[in-house]
Scaffold this motif. Structure first.
Motif, mmCIF file in Angstrom:
data_model
loop_
_atom_site.group_PDB
_atom_site.id
_atom_site.type_symbol
_atom_site.label_atom_id
_atom_site.label_comp_id
_atom_site.label_asym_id
_atom_site.label_seq_id
_atom_site.Cartn_x
_atom_site.Cartn_y
_atom_site.Cartn_z
ATOM 1 N N MET A 7 0.845 -1.194 0.000
ATOM 2 C CA MET A 7 0.000 0.000 0.000
ATOM 3 C C MET A 7 0.879 1.242 0.000
ATOM 4 S SD MET A 7 -2.897 1.089 2.756
ATOM 5 C CE MET A 7 -3.835 2.589 2.553
ATOM 6 N N VAL A 8 0.600 2.203 -0.909
ATOM 7 C CA VAL A 8 1.401 3.416 -0.997
ATOM 8 C C VAL A 8 1.093 4.311 0.197
ATOM 9 C CG1 VAL A 8 1.973 5.395 -2.417
ATOM 10 C CG2 VAL A 8 1.341 3.238 -3.504
ATOM 11 N N ARG A 9 2.159 4.832 0.831
ATOM 12 C CA ARG A 9 1.999 5.708 1.991
ATOM 13 C C ARG A 9 3.181 6.671 2.032
ATOM 14 N NH1 ARG A 9 2.930 0.650 4.242
ATOM 15 N NH2 ARG A 9 0.764 0.536 4.930
ATOM 16 N N PRO A 10 3.106 7.731 2.850
ATOM 17 C CA PRO A 10 4.226 8.671 2.951
ATOM 18 C C PRO A 10 5.503 7.958 3.392
ATOM 19 C CG PRO A 10 2.260 9.575 3.996
ATOM 20 C CD PRO A 10 1.951 8.147 3.673
ATOM 21 N N GLN A 11 6.627 8.372 2.803
ATOM 22 C CA GLN A 11 7.916 7.798 3.159
ATOM 23 C C GLN A 11 8.816 8.887 3.730
ATOM 24 O OE1 GLN A 11 9.714 5.425 0.064
ATOM 25 N NE2 GLN A 11 7.736 4.607 -0.620
ATOM 26 N N ARG A 12 9.512 8.562 4.789
ATOM 27 C CA ARG A 12 10.353 9.534 5.477
ATOM 28 C C ARG A 12 11.754 9.536 4.871
ATOM 29 N NH1 ARG A 12 13.613 9.611 10.138
ATOM 30 N NH2 ARG A 12 13.443 11.540 11.355
ATOM 31 N N HIS A 13 12.231 10.735 4.532
ATOM 32 C CA HIS A 13 13.583 10.877 3.997
ATOM 33 C C HIS A 13 14.584 10.573 5.109
ATOM 34 C CE1 HIS A 13 17.200 12.662 2.217
ATOM 35 N NE2 HIS A 13 16.552 12.625 1.048
ATOM 36 N N ARG A 14 15.541 9.718 4.826
ATOM 37 C CA ARG A 14 16.459 9.249 5.873
ATOM 38 C C ARG A 14 17.295 10.368 6.480
ATOM 39 N NH1 ARG A 14 18.939 3.554 3.446
ATOM 40 N NH2 ARG A 14 16.947 2.401 3.392
ATOM 41 N N LYS A 15 17.719 11.326 5.671
ATOM 42 C CA LYS A 15 18.616 12.371 6.164
ATOM 43 C C LYS A 15 17.855 13.561 6.732
ATOM 44 C CE LYS A 15 22.506 11.228 3.124
ATOM 45 N NZ LYS A 15 23.441 11.747 2.080
ATOM 46 N N THR A 16 16.866 14.055 5.992
ATOM 47 C CA THR A 16 16.171 15.284 6.421
ATOM 48 C C THR A 16 15.000 15.017 7.355
ATOM 49 O OG1 THR A 16 14.644 15.270 4.540
ATOM 50 C CG2 THR A 16 16.788 16.336 4.219
ATOM 51 N N VAL A 34 12.031 14.697 6.378
ATOM 52 C CA VAL A 34 10.829 15.211 5.722
ATOM 53 C C VAL A 34 10.127 14.054 4.996
ATOM 54 C CG1 VAL A 34 9.948 16.762 3.943
ATOM 55 C CG2 VAL A 34 11.793 17.514 5.459
ATOM 56 N N TYR A 35 8.819 14.028 5.092
ATOM 57 C CA TYR A 35 8.064 12.957 4.437
ATOM 58 C C TYR A 35 7.865 13.260 2.956
ATOM 59 C CZ TYR A 35 7.093 10.504 8.757
ATOM 60 O OH TYR A 35 7.229 9.791 9.909
ATOM 61 N N LEU A 36 7.891 12.189 2.161
ATOM 62 C CA LEU A 36 7.816 12.307 0.705
ATOM 63 C C LEU A 36 6.652 11.494 0.153
ATOM 64 C CD1 LEU A 36 11.589 11.625 -0.080
ATOM 65 C CD2 LEU A 36 10.526 13.865 0.214
ATOM 66 N N VAL A 42 8.111 9.188 -9.601
ATOM 67 C CA VAL A 42 7.926 10.593 -9.256
ATOM 68 C C VAL A 42 8.050 10.730 -7.743
ATOM 69 C CG1 VAL A 42 6.509 11.245 -11.222
ATOM 70 C CG2 VAL A 42 5.420 10.252 -9.213
ATOM 71 N N VAL A 43 8.671 11.825 -7.325
ATOM 72 C CA VAL A 43 8.889 12.090 -5.905
ATOM 73 C C VAL A 43 8.520 13.541 -5.639
ATOM 74 C CG1 VAL A 43 10.520 12.107 -3.985
ATOM 75 C CG2 VAL A 43 10.791 10.432 -5.830
ATOM 76 N N ARG A 44 7.758 13.772 -4.566
ATOM 77 C CA ARG A 44 7.439 15.141 -4.176
ATOM 78 C C ARG A 44 7.465 15.242 -2.656
ATOM 79 N NH1 ARG A 44 2.009 18.193 -5.956
ATOM 80 N NH2 ARG A 44 2.994 17.915 -8.004
ATOM 81 N N SER A 45 8.048 16.314 -2.161
ATOM 82 C CA SER A 45 8.073 16.554 -0.724
ATOM 83 C C SER A 45 6.677 16.915 -0.231
ATOM 84 C CB SER A 45 9.046 17.682 -0.397
ATOM 85 O OG SER A 45 8.930 18.054 0.969
ATOM 86 N N VAL A 84 0.509 14.989 9.754
ATOM 87 C CA VAL A 84 0.314 15.987 8.696
ATOM 88 C C VAL A 84 0.596 15.364 7.336
ATOM 89 C CG1 VAL A 84 1.090 18.200 7.778
ATOM 90 C CG2 VAL A 84 0.845 17.894 10.257
ATOM 91 N N ALA A 85 1.639 14.538 7.289
ATOM 92 C CA ALA A 85 1.997 13.878 6.023
ATOM 93 C C ALA A 85 0.864 12.993 5.534
ATOM 94 C CB ALA A 85 3.278 13.064 6.205
ATOM 95 N N ARG A 86 0.245 12.250 6.445
ATOM 96 C CA ARG A 86 -0.876 11.373 6.059
ATOM 97 C C ARG A 86 -2.066 12.192 5.581
ATOM 98 N NH1 ARG A 86 0.860 8.425 10.678
ATOM 99 N NH2 ARG A 86 -0.702 9.511 11.968
ATOM 100 N N ALA A 87 -2.258 13.371 6.178
ATOM 101 C CA ALA A 87 -3.382 14.219 5.768
ATOM 102 C C ALA A 87 -3.150 14.813 4.384
ATOM 103 C CB ALA A 87 -3.585 15.337 6.792
ATOM 104 N N ARG A 88 -1.890 15.142 4.052
ATOM 105 C CA ARG A 88 -1.580 15.749 2.755
ATOM 106 C C ARG A 88 -1.448 14.725 1.646
ATOM 107 N NH1 ARG A 88 3.122 20.095 4.707
ATOM 108 N NH2 ARG A 88 1.712 21.459 5.910
ATOM 109 N N PHE A 89 -1.196 13.498 2.009
ATOM 110 C CA PHE A 89 -0.884 12.465 1.022
ATOM 111 C C PHE A 89 -2.006 12.234 0.005
ATOM 112 C CE2 PHE A 89 -0.421 8.139 -0.515
ATOM 113 C CZ PHE A 89 0.928 8.059 -0.807
#
Length: 557
Positions: free
Chosen positions: A1-10, A12-14, A32-35, A43-48
């Motif tokens: 299932m596609v879900r927000p992914q957390r950037h390892r360094k920053t 920030v969810y992608l 495709v990748v978008r911050s 918040v990431a789940r709400a914007r996804f």
């Protein structure tokens, strides 16, 4: 299932998604990748969903192939660039030098284009761009390409050129406005009004498409589909808007008023009459609000146009309770014991005989009873104290389960049977019927029976019509549902535990703690035993009078 992914360094969810295989060549990449612009997982789940819907719309648009743009659409796209530039810098425009320089470059392109209109250009003949147009392309081409990608638009080289040149003029206006903002002048820019409103360039999102997606996602019951699907179709026909995203609150308010004030023809009455406020609120507006509310959560629409629509429902004057009175209950149960008519099927006769009694002693919904199968009735046991000794006692239980048919809560529950039912021979009847349905014969079902109107529902409807025919025609009493109200009343009167009473009937518990754990049959059997027996004698016949009102009322939801 596609879900927000957390950037390892920053941190920030992608949003990450593979490009559909048929569009990889067009998009030029496989992913495709978008911050999502946040480190907060909530918040990431709400914007996804909104970002996911945007990319889904992009893929749909790209599958259209080349799109020919009108003059208005070209300038609508340029207007988007104008608004993005102003919004990005309006709050903190910085010093005027930046915007003076940017505006000078824009003015240069504008003035050179004006001078070169009547001058032959070798570059135009070889490349299709004059020197000034090439400057505009080099400066704003990437931005236009990004805009087209976001819309999922494939356009011809000629249309791309038109958008770039319109964008150069739009940016000239934007930079002039931002220079004024940097100087402290925040008066509205009159140039902003020259752009058309933002437009959609992909295929329309039809209400039919939205409805199908809603049904699949929410897995609503066939009964709800049967009730709501015509409602959605009527809404589409009335509003007359092709794209579901263009339906407004004003559109639905007009529809609400039409339903309340104008005759609504139906299958029974071609002339029809206006709908009641309760029906409009709880069926028509509720259906539209549910679909749009889900679509908003999925990012398919930006707002729920039905979410704030109000329908005033006058309080109903109740002259009596909603449950059967003692006299009405005895009348129905007495008729159920009468010899059946030779004109009805054995299954129908069995339904008349046992369904009212089962409803009376369980408080279950009528369709939970009419869908019962032999395999849903079984022997159980419990241990209780008698004269200071532990004694194992056997009893019988029915299982209300979605495996047999529709259950409102979509959860199974166990209901111990009252001893009076066993003494009357219900278990013997079940054993004779076998493991299949108790109150209808699957082999005699009509071909093409819809899941929206299964046989067990029609059995319940026939029981309701029969009850009306016995003379119970009070408009405030539903012929089957009244057993649930009566069971609750009797349960309170005889001292049943309230939490267990709710569990028996499949009602939600009064607090969060009540939702933990289970209510096993051996815990509920003592409560069922508290229910007083119905002592009645058999009537002479199961049939009674039938009126036009009784038929209409029995068939109503």
């Amino acid at each position: 299932m596609v879900r927000p992914q957390r950037h390892r360094k920053t941190g920030v969810y992608l949003f990450r998604q593979r490009v559909p295989a048929d569009l990889v060549a067009v998009v030029g990449k496989q992913e495709v990748v978008r911050s999502l612009g946040t480190k907060d997982p909530a918040v990431a789940r709400a914007r996804f969903p909104a970002v996911a819907a945007e990319f889904e719309e992009r893929w749909k648009s790209l599958r259209q192939g080349l799109v020919a743009l009108s003059h208005e659409q070209v300038h609508a796209l340029a207007g988007e660039v104008y608004r993005e530039e102003v919004v990005a810098h309006r709050a903190n425009p910085g010093g005027t030098e930046l915007w003076v320089f940017a505006l000078a470059f824009d003015n240069l392109i504008h003035s050179v284009r004006q001078r070169q209109r009547k001058i032959p250009s070798g570059l135009l003949l070889t490349t299709g761009w004059t020197e000034a147009e090439a400057l505009a392309r080099d400066r704003y081409g990437p931005r236009v390409d990004d805009l087209l990608a976001r819309h999922g638009l494939q356009v011809s080289p000629q249309d791309r050129k038109r958008i770039i040149l319109a964008t150069a003029e739009a940016m000239r206006d934007a930079h002039a406005q931002l220079r004024r903002n940097a100087e402290g002048d925040y008066r509205p820019d009159p140039q902003a009004e020259r752009f058309p409103a933002p437009q959609r360039f992909g295929p329309p999102l039809t209400m039919e498409e939205l409805w199908e997606a809603y049904k699949k996602s929410k897995q609503i019951s066939p009964k709800t589909v049967k009730r709501w699907e015509p409602v959605i179709q009527k809404m589409v026909a009335f509003v007359g808007v092709r794209d579901a995203r263009d339906v407004t609150e004003e559109d639905l308010m007009r529809w609400r008023d039409h339903l309340l004030e104008s005759p609504q023809p139906d299958s029974k009455n071609k002339k029809g009459k206006p709908l009641g406020p309760k029906t409009v609120k709880e069926v028509y507006i509720a259906a539209a609000s549910a679909v749009y509310g889900w679509a908003k959560g999925q990012g398919k629409v930006k707002a729920n146009p039905a979410g704030e629509i109000e329908v005033t429902v006058p309080k109903k004057v109740e002259s009596r309770g909603k449950g059967f009175t003692d006299q009405e209950a005895r009348m129905i149960l007495s008729a159920a014991l009468a010899p059946p008519s030779p004109l009805i099927t054995p299954e129908h006769a069995a339904a008349r005989r046992w369904v009212p009694w089962l409803c009376a002693y369980t408080g279950a919904r009528v369709n939970e009873i009419t869908q019962l199968r032999g395999q849903d009735v079984f022997e159980d046991s419990m241990v209780r104290m008698e004269n200071g000794r532990k004694v194992e006692v056997t009893f019988y239980t029915i299982k209300i389960t979605p495996e047999a048919g529709s259950v409102k809560t979509r959860r199974f529950r166990m209901i111990p049977l009252h001893d009076h039912l066993v003494e009357q021979g219900f278990i013997d009847f079940v054993q004779q019927r076998g493991k299949g349905p108790l109150f209808y014969a699957p082999e005699r079902q009509k071909e093409g029976v819809s899941g929206q109107n299964p046989t067990y529902v029609r059995v319940g409807q026939s029981i309701a019509l029969w009850v009306r025919g016995l003379g119970i025609d009070d408009r405030d009493v539903l012929p089957n549902h009244a057993w649930r109200h009566r069971f609750k009343t009797v349960g309170r009167r005889c001292g049943m535990d309230s939490a267990k009473l709710d569990a028996i009937q499949g009602h939600a518990q009064a607090n969060e703690g009540g939702g933990y754990g289970e209510f096993p049959s051996d815990a509920l059997k003592p409560e069922i035993d508290k229910h007083p027996r119905y002592e009645v004698t058999a009537a002479e016949t199961t049939d009674g009078r039938r009126t036009r009102w009784s038929k209409e009322r029995a068939s109503s939801p």
